[in-house]
Scaffold this active site. Structure first.
Site: not given
Ligand code: TNX
Length: 502
Positions: A298, A235, A164
């Protein structure tokens, strides 16, 4: 699924006399080691039909994870596969005595096992827990221990989130800076991210290939499959800190010291795509039997929107929107993995573009993403944050340690127990697309093993019944849960204690 108690019980003591066929010797060996560790008992292998304590064999008429246990003068276990046999032995330990779960030698002369006939098997084949080892690193011993705990709950999948913005956690040949630089950060947030405070304390760590093979083999002995995840092209700040040429900007970056979503993503040039493919192929190669997760969540497009390279690629590809660029990665990685015989898994954001057929979707933003995936003909693993993000508070009451989401958001064990794996509103002819579910342990706010225990249990315990497909009612499960917590206590698990009944 069904447990039919008879009157009376049978008594077991050391040496436990077991008859086993060759195909199940491995399962019984693991059981024998557990028994030896817990209470010092021996297992003596005997011939079937000679009046041993336990006879265990496969029955091809049973489904792959199904089993039958008949506790009697000679207890008989039959199972559709070694996994099923291992679940049956787990049940026998549960029926036996809490000492049988001790991780260090405790004293038990004999135990009484109620006479019972159990026919059981899971409804869902994907019964998982996800662990983020990127935000905080958890070492091999901690992950092995978690695997043992999953197996104790008949969960069969551990999804490992291996990179990440805040850390890269696998050594990759030819890319030494990924771990020399990318596995270490200078500082981490203190308290909630919103407080914008730093601890100025370095954090890091990574797995070697040998470590991952060790984890894979440890998990296999307990019928847990590890699903590795490399999350790209978003990420990726830790990657870019190590290899700036894979990013979009000229300024030097450090491994991120804050939580959230970094703007710094891989660029869309040939070198970055080749990098992603090489890394994913390598990690997948360490888990030859596993599905591989390619992340895909994301991924901000702000850097691509300002990048002449990205603009050039968009013209070349005929893309009208920078969002479409992510598919270059998704498609390339999917093709590479399929080429090696791996199933491909991705977070639900990939639904925002065209998805390669056969991709398994992890539905995290909500259950309705699972409905959307199934309606598009894709299999789905349900992981909605509203129910299955165990980095959220255990309770809205004051006194809980800092968690990802603030009050009023909380995921009590009661709420988890009410989770429906098949998403509401999904047409019954599409139910077969639902592979199962998994609970997420994101670790921005979880930095120690004790705290991991606190966030995982008892929520993982009640989740295991939900995803096995046999939840009942809160009143019914509570006493069962209390007994399981006694076992976890003897195993040294620092679970969150139950609030008194309302
Ligand atoms: C969303 S779930 C994210 C993570 C974070 C999390 C915290 C996802 C695919 N991405 O990067 O750690 O929320 O709850």
């Amino acid at each position: 699924r069904s447990a039919d108690y008879q009157t009376g019980s049978v008594s077991w003591s050391s040496p436990l006399r077991v008859a086993v066929t060759d195909d199940l010797r491995g399962v019984v060996t693991t059981f024998a080691l557990d028994l030896k560790t817990a209470v010092g008992w021996d297992v003596a292998f005997v011939e079937a039909g000679t009046g041993g304590d336990l006879e265990i064999a496969l029955d091809p008429a049973l489904g792959p994870e199904e089993y039958r246990v008949v506790v009697d003068d000679v207890t008989v276990v039959t199972a559709g596969s070694p996994a099923g046999a291992s679940y049956a032995l787990t049940v026998l330990r549960q029926l036996g005595a809490v000492e049988l779960w001790s991780p260090t030698r405790s004293t038990l002369e004999r135990c009484e096992i109620a006479r019972v006939v159990i026919d059981d098997g899971p409804v869902f084949p994907w019964r998982g827990v996800h662990l983020d080892v990127a935000r905080h690193f958890f070492d091999v011993a901690s992950v092995c221990r978690l695997i043992d705990l999953l197996a104790a709950h008949r969960l069969n999948t551990l999804h490992l989130h291996l990179n990440d913005d805040q850390g890269w956690r696998v050594e990759i040949p030819g890319w030494p800076r990924l771990t020399d630089v990318g596995a270490w950060r200078r500082s981490s947030p203190v308290g909630h991210e919103d407080a914008a405070m730093d601890d100025n304390t370095p954090h890091g760590g990574y797995f070697t290939a040998d470590d991952l093979v060790h984890l894979r083999e440890h998990a296999a002995r307990r019928f847990v499959r590890i699903v590795p995840e490399i999350d790209l092209p978003g990420h990726a700040q830790a990657v870019i800190a190590a290899y700036p040429e894979l990013g979009n900007v000229d300024e030097p970056l450090e491994v991120w010291t804050r939580w959230g979503i970094s703007e710094h993503v891989l660029n869309v040039g040939a070198e970055a795509l080749a990098f992603a493919e090489e890394v994913v192929r390598y990690v997948a190669g360490l888990f030859p039997e596993s599905p591989v997760h390619i992340g895909g969540d994301e991924c901000p497009t702000s850097e691509w929107e300002r990048s002449p390279l990205a603009e050039h690629v968009m013209v070349e590809q005929g893309f009208g929107d920078a969002r479409q660029l992510q598919r270059l990665f998704t498609h390339r990685l999917s093709a590479a993995l399929r080429d090696e015989g791996h199933e491909v898994v991705a977070w639900d954001e990939v639904l925002d573009a065209r998805v390669d057929p056969g991709t398994v979707i992890c539905a995290w933003r909500s259950s309705s993403k699972g409905v959307e995936a199934a309606r598009r003909g894709l299999d789905v693993v349900m992981a909605p944050m509203q129910f299955l993000y165990f980095d959220w508070l255990n309770s809205v009451e004051p006194g809980e340690p800092t968690a990802q989401a603030p009050v009023p958001y909380a995921t009590t064990w009661q709420k988890v127990y009410g989770f429906s794996v098949v998403p509401p509103g999904l047409e019954s002819e599409l139910h077969h697309h639902v592979r199962g579910a998994q609970a997420q342990l994101w670790t921005e706010y979880i930095s120690t093993r004790d705290h991991l225990d606190y966030m995982a249990f008892p929520r993982v315990t009640v989740f295991s019944e939900v995803v096995w497909g046999t939840p009942t009612t809160l009143e019914d499960v509570r006493p069962r849960l209390e007994v399981q917590l006694d076992r976890l206590a003897i195993m040294g698990v620092r679970f969150r204690t139950l609030d008194p009944e309302a």
